[in-house]
Design an enzyme around this catalytic site. Structure first.
Site, mmCIF file in Angstrom:
data_model
loop_
_atom_site.group_PDB
_atom_site.id
_atom_site.type_symbol
_atom_site.label_atom_id
_atom_site.label_comp_id
_atom_site.label_asym_id
_atom_site.label_seq_id
_atom_site.Cartn_x
_atom_site.Cartn_y
_atom_site.Cartn_z
ATOM 1 N N LEU A 167 59.349 88.603 38.744
ATOM 2 C CA LEU A 167 58.689 88.447 37.443
ATOM 3 C C LEU A 167 57.178 88.626 37.624
ATOM 4 O O LEU A 167 56.545 87.932 38.419
ATOM 5 C CB LEU A 167 58.980 87.072 36.840
ATOM 6 C CG LEU A 167 60.462 86.715 36.661
ATOM 7 C CD1 LEU A 167 60.596 85.470 35.788
ATOM 8 C CD2 LEU A 167 61.259 87.867 36.067
ATOM 9 N N GLY A 206 53.235 88.264 33.355
ATOM 10 C CA GLY A 206 52.235 87.330 32.816
ATOM 11 C C GLY A 206 50.819 87.863 32.933
ATOM 12 O O GLY A 206 50.526 88.752 33.719
ATOM 13 N N ARG A 241 43.661 82.616 33.563
ATOM 14 C CA ARG A 241 42.680 81.837 34.334
ATOM 15 C C ARG A 241 42.040 82.606 35.494
ATOM 16 O O ARG A 241 41.080 82.145 36.094
ATOM 17 C CB ARG A 241 43.334 80.553 34.860
ATOM 18 C CG ARG A 241 43.302 79.448 33.813
ATOM 19 C CD ARG A 241 43.864 78.174 34.369
ATOM 20 N NE ARG A 241 45.326 78.185 34.394
ATOM 21 C CZ ARG A 241 46.066 77.354 35.121
ATOM 22 N NH1 ARG A 241 45.479 76.464 35.896
ATOM 23 N NH2 ARG A 241 47.368 77.423 35.080
ATOM 24 N N GLN A 281 58.580 94.193 29.915
ATOM 25 C CA GLN A 281 58.742 93.102 28.959
ATOM 26 C C GLN A 281 57.505 93.166 28.071
ATOM 27 O O GLN A 281 56.431 92.695 28.473
ATOM 28 C CB GLN A 281 58.829 91.751 29.703
ATOM 29 C CG GLN A 281 59.135 90.586 28.778
ATOM 30 C CD GLN A 281 58.844 89.242 29.423
ATOM 31 O OE1 GLN A 281 58.044 89.123 30.339
ATOM 32 N NE2 GLN A 281 59.498 88.204 28.913
ATOM 33 N N GLY A 340 55.898 87.243 41.124
ATOM 34 C CA GLY A 340 54.841 88.095 41.685
ATOM 35 C C GLY A 340 53.584 87.344 42.053
ATOM 36 O O GLY A 340 52.755 87.858 42.806
ATOM 37 N N ASP A 341 53.441 86.117 41.553
ATOM 38 C CA ASP A 341 52.238 85.351 41.871
ATOM 39 C C ASP A 341 52.538 84.194 42.826
ATOM 40 O O ASP A 341 51.747 83.279 42.972
ATOM 41 C CB ASP A 341 51.573 84.827 40.588
ATOM 42 C CG ASP A 341 52.517 84.004 39.725
ATOM 43 O OD1 ASP A 341 53.700 83.871 40.106
ATOM 44 O OD2 ASP A 341 52.074 83.484 38.689
ATOM 45 N N ASN A 368 47.162 80.680 40.075
ATOM 46 C CA ASN A 368 46.734 80.774 38.676
ATOM 47 C C ASN A 368 45.243 81.031 38.544
ATOM 48 O O ASN A 368 44.767 81.438 37.500
ATOM 49 C CB ASN A 368 47.071 79.480 37.929
ATOM 50 C CG ASN A 368 48.573 79.300 37.805
ATOM 51 O OD1 ASN A 368 49.287 80.211 37.408
ATOM 52 N ND2 ASN A 368 49.063 78.137 38.181
ATOM 53 N N LYS A 415 31.954 109.773 66.805
ATOM 54 C CA LYS A 415 32.817 110.217 65.692
ATOM 55 C C LYS A 415 33.581 111.462 66.107
ATOM 56 O O LYS A 415 32.974 112.389 66.633
ATOM 57 C CB LYS A 415 31.969 110.524 64.456
ATOM 58 C CG LYS A 415 32.801 110.866 63.240
ATOM 59 C CD LYS A 415 32.181 111.939 62.366
ATOM 60 C CE LYS A 415 32.364 113.318 62.945
ATOM 61 N NZ LYS A 415 31.933 114.410 62.061
ATOM 62 N N ASN A 455 25.531 118.143 65.125
ATOM 63 C CA ASN A 455 26.819 118.786 64.819
ATOM 64 C C ASN A 455 26.840 119.453 63.457
ATOM 65 O O ASN A 455 27.740 120.196 63.149
ATOM 66 C CB ASN A 455 27.952 117.755 64.917
ATOM 67 C CG ASN A 455 27.763 116.587 63.973
ATOM 68 O OD1 ASN A 455 26.633 116.223 63.636
ATOM 69 N ND2 ASN A 455 28.854 116.001 63.528
#
Ligand code: UD1
Ligand code: CA
Length: 456
Positions: free
Chosen positions: A8, A11, A15, A72, A100-101, A224, A348, A383
């Protein structure tokens, strides 16, 4: 048995005060919802269904994993959210519902629920809390059997005293879930379709409910606010630190290391304070990492010492090398065994051969450096011509004097010597000495400038 996980994630997360949907906020650089998806993958789920709503497009665009999306459009409650997922499930599936939270639930904990779901039983993850305020309470009969869940806003004074709360995480057979969800209503304090109402309905029709508790309370903590997100981040990082120490790694301070990705470390390696590891990083055995280093997507072999404030990205380092303090390896740096890269040196897209040294204040880019080469302080491979990059090749045994510019494309042959302060624009052959140098001029008794007196 085919397992499907329904996550889910519809939402809003008011907050968080964010333009980004809550579930995309990160723990250890990974969106919370992806932690949940990864835990589902650990269980061997045959599919994951993500119920999205607020910021649905952003969630779709961000989540890389192969999941099914269900929208949803109106958030009418947790029961309504699961109802939206039902068409994506088969009647014979076992369904695990996650959030999911709530990012840190261990797969082992979820597995216990999955194993318990049957045609006659629902499995629920509950937790005992000193302060259960705000949560749904688990209601049991006198023999201790679960008979329902009551939400805080619908609870009686007696029920509010119950300290066993609903985490929201549960497992059920899809056929059972579909049938029970078809019978819930929104006749309650929040006028929402509560997922929690299925428990009372199940018990009324003779089903049982088994409950499990997580090993750790943080497994069920949801986010939250940004403050709670920061708390979970610390918990996650402490767990990573504990795992490293259990595997034989010394951490000078387990509260001052951040792992945002996948770090594997061999035994007897030592990591000093304030180090950050990102992406996939592999450290061998007996590696020493000094304080304040940042290492991402890199492999560091056994016995290498990395001193303070070194930054490494997309590179590989051989055995028994020494780097830093203040060294920087940019993408494509490949250091062979026993090479030394000192302070304020940038490498590099370059290979540094075995036993070669670039010890001070140099830039080596787009280069191949052979074995046992010594590159003096302040050497620059030029370079870039303003449009294209060119290669520098420095063969085995070469000595480059300090403050040399090697204007690429250019080759310095085996065992050649370049005198300090040279600008090399043409190939130097094997065993040659090459230098470019203006003649020294001198002026006798040169009058030094004198400071003006300060006016009052
Ligand atoms: C819910 C539980 C409560 C439990 C608590 C644990 C219900 C009715 N209550 O309460 O018993 O103690 O979680 O944290 O289930 N969501 C949707 N669509 C919706 C509503 C919610 O996707 O229409 C998602 C939210 O994004 C969130 C999760 O479901 O991830 C929980 O919703 P939330 O509103 O936080 O539920 P709570 O009231 O906290
Ligand atoms: Ca909640």
């Amino acid at each position: 048995m085919s397992l499907k996980v329904v996550v889910l994630a519809a939402g809003k997360g008011t907050r968080m005060k964010s333009a980004m949907p809550k579930v995309l906020h990160c723990v250890a650089h990974k969106p919370m919802v992806e932690h949940v998806i990864d835990a589902a993958a650990c269980l061997g789920a045959s599919g994951t269904v993500l119920v999205v709503g607020h910021g649905a497009d952003q969630v779709r665009a961000t989540v890389a994993a192969d999941v099914d999306y269900v929208e949803q459009t109106e958030q009418l409650g947790t029961g309504h959210a699961v109802q939206q997922a039902m068409p994506a499930l088969n009647a014979t599936d076992t369904v695990l519902i996650a959030y999911g939270d709530v990012p840190l639930t261990k797969p082992e904990t979820l597995q216990k629920l999955v194993s318990d779901a049957s045609d006659s039983n629902l499995a629920l993850l509950t937790v005992l809390m000193d302060d259960p305020d705000g949560y749904g309470r688990i209601v049991r009969d006198t023999s201790g059997n679960v008979i329902g869940i009551v939400e805080q806003k619908d609870a009686t004074g007696e029920q509010l005293k119950i300290c066993e709360v609903n985490t929201g995480i549960l497992a059920a057979k899809a056929s059972v879930l579909g049938e029970l969800l078809g019978r819930i209503d929104n006749n309650n304090a929040q006028q929402e379709y509560y997922l929690t109402d299925i428990f009372e309905l199940a018990v009324q029709q003779g089903m049982t409910v088994t409950t499990h508790q997580p090993e750790f309370e943080w497994e069920t903590v949801g986010v939250n606010s940004r403050s709670q997100l920061a708390e979970l981040e610390r918990i996650y990082q402490r767990n990573q630190a504990e795992q490293l120490m259990a595997a034989g790694v010394t951490l000078r301070d387990p509260d001052r290391i951040d792992v945002r990705g996948d770090l594997s470390v061999g035994q007897d390696s030592v990591i000093d304070v304030n180090c950050l590891f990102e992406g996939k990083v592999t450290l061998g055995e007996n590696v020493t990492i000094g304080p304040n280093c940042s290492i991402s997507n890199a492999t560091i072999a056994d016995g290498t010492v990395i001193k303070a404030n070194t930054v490494i990205e997309d590179s590989s380092v051989g055995e028994n090398c020494t780097l830093g303090p203040f060294a920087r390896l940019r993408p494509g740096a490949v250091l062979s065994d026993s090479s030394h890269i000192g302070n304020f040196v940038e490498i590099k897209k370059a290979t540094i051969g075995k036993g070669s040294k670039v010890n001070h204040l140099s830039y080596v880019g787009d280069s191949t450096v052979g074995e046992k080469v010594n590159i003096g302080a302040g050497t620059i491979t030029c370079n870039y011509d303003g449009a294209n990059k060119h290669q520098t090749v420095i063969e085995d045994g070469v000595f480059i004097g300090s403050c040399t510019q090697l204007v690429a494309p250019v080759v310095v042959g085996k065992n050649a010597v370049v005198g300090a302060g040279s600008t090399i624009t043409k190939a130097v052959a094997e065993n040659q000495l090459a230098f470019t140098r203006a003649a020294l001029k001198t002026v006798e008794n040169w009058p030094r400038p004198v400071k003006k007196p300060k006016s009052e």
